[in-house]
Design a protein around this motif. Sequence first.
Motif, short mmCIF file in Angstrom:
data_model
loop_
_atom_site.label_atom_id
_atom_site.label_comp_id
_atom_site.label_asym_id
_atom_site.label_seq_id
_atom_site.Cartn_x
_atom_site.Cartn_y
_atom_site.Cartn_z
N HIS A 25 0.85 -1.20 0.00
CA HIS A 25 0.00 0.00 0.00
C HIS A 25 0.89 1.24 0.00
CE1 HIS A 25 -3.33 -2.71 1.10
NE2 HIS A 25 -2.48 -3.24 1.94
N PRO A 26 1.55 1.52 -1.11
CA PRO A 26 2.52 2.63 -1.14
C PRO A 26 1.85 3.99 -0.93
CG PRO A 26 2.16 1.73 -3.35
CD PRO A 26 1.47 0.81 -2.40
N ALA A 59 -1.61 10.90 3.48
CA ALA A 59 -2.14 10.27 4.68
C ALA A 59 -2.49 8.81 4.46
CB ALA A 59 -3.37 11.02 5.18
N GLY A 60 -2.92 8.49 3.23
CA GLY A 60 -3.27 7.12 2.92
C GLY A 60 -4.69 6.77 3.30
N PRO A 61 -5.11 5.55 3.00
CA PRO A 61 -6.48 5.13 3.32
C PRO A 61 -6.72 5.12 4.82
CG PRO A 61 -5.14 3.25 2.66
CD PRO A 61 -4.32 4.46 2.38
N VAL A 73 8.47 7.56 3.07
CA VAL A 73 7.57 7.57 4.22
C VAL A 73 8.26 7.02 5.46
CG1 VAL A 73 5.39 6.68 5.12
CG2 VAL A 73 5.54 7.44 2.74
N ILE A 74 8.93 5.89 5.33
CA ILE A 74 9.67 5.33 6.47
C ILE A 74 10.72 6.33 6.94
CG2 ILE A 74 11.28 3.54 7.21
CD1 ILE A 74 9.79 1.57 5.44
N ARG A 75 11.46 6.88 5.99
CA ARG A 75 12.54 7.81 6.34
C ARG A 75 12.01 9.02 7.13
NH1 ARG A 75 14.56 7.99 1.56
NH2 ARG A 75 13.78 10.02 0.93
N ALA A 76 10.85 9.54 6.71
CA ALA A 76 10.27 10.70 7.40
C ALA A 76 9.76 10.34 8.79
CB ALA A 76 9.15 11.30 6.56
#
Length: 307
Positions: free
Chosen positions: A93-94, A100-102, A209-212
């Motif tokens: 789910h990139p 924000a995403g789902p 996203v992980i990095r942030a």
Amino acid sequence: MARTRIPPVAGGLAAAVAVALAAACWVLFPPTVDGRASAARPAVDLPLPWPAEGQASAEVQGLGSLGSRGEQRPVPIASVTKVMTAYVVLKDHPLAAGEAGPRITVDEQAEAESTSSEESTAPVRAGREIGERDLLALMLVPSGNNVARLLARWDAGSQDAFVAKMNREAAALGMTSTTYTGASGVEDSTTSTATDQLRLAREAMKNDVIRAIVATASLRVDGVPGDVVNTNTLLGRHGVIGLKTGSSTAAGGALMWAARAPGGALILGVVLHQNPGGSPAAGLRAALDTSEALISAIQRELPAATR
């Protein structure tokens, strides 16, 4: 079928290439006394204060390995597991940077687990909808085990199905000494090595996203009371920009970390199995202290070694 005849010159050239490749492999991976290949020599050889116990591994991207210490045998890794959980969720789910995403509905199981005194959790309430990015933050920043399992169920239908995905990804990354048995790392049967987890750190830090998220010292999530504080207290010191802590009685303390070197190069490292058998808090403190000493020395020694 007719045989293909290799002309003498071409055959001689092929033989010469084979000899050269064999020589290169001998230099990079010199055999041990029992004939098995040893680990590659550090690309950058620095005098570093490696942990006296457990195991560790580090590298500088663009330069190569800084080496490894300790027997690289599988040991429990506790909440460092959640880096793979985030990696799999975001692969399925990139999210774009800042997206924000789902919205995901918190189930009753995640709420029930949020009051546990036996593990780290995040205070979420059943029926509330929280965006994918915020749930990833609740998993990675305060290390919410209940949120890790909620994300696993959302992604794959069950934690068992999700764990199968985790192990497939580990195999694809060449993490041959890693076994995942849960999404949170609370199970002592989830084991890995510092060198394997360094492979994962390399891939995880490619994800915006992980990095942030792992660079965030604290944040607020709608519907979650108070500030959410990062368990990685090294953030902002010695150039540290992430990644993930872990601690349990069996695992001791563990830390996967990322830092910027003077000049901007990315330094990645993993320290595992610090003070195993003691309290989780003491183990985490040991992992943070040994990692801080290691990172500080790399920051100090690297510029002169790479001039």
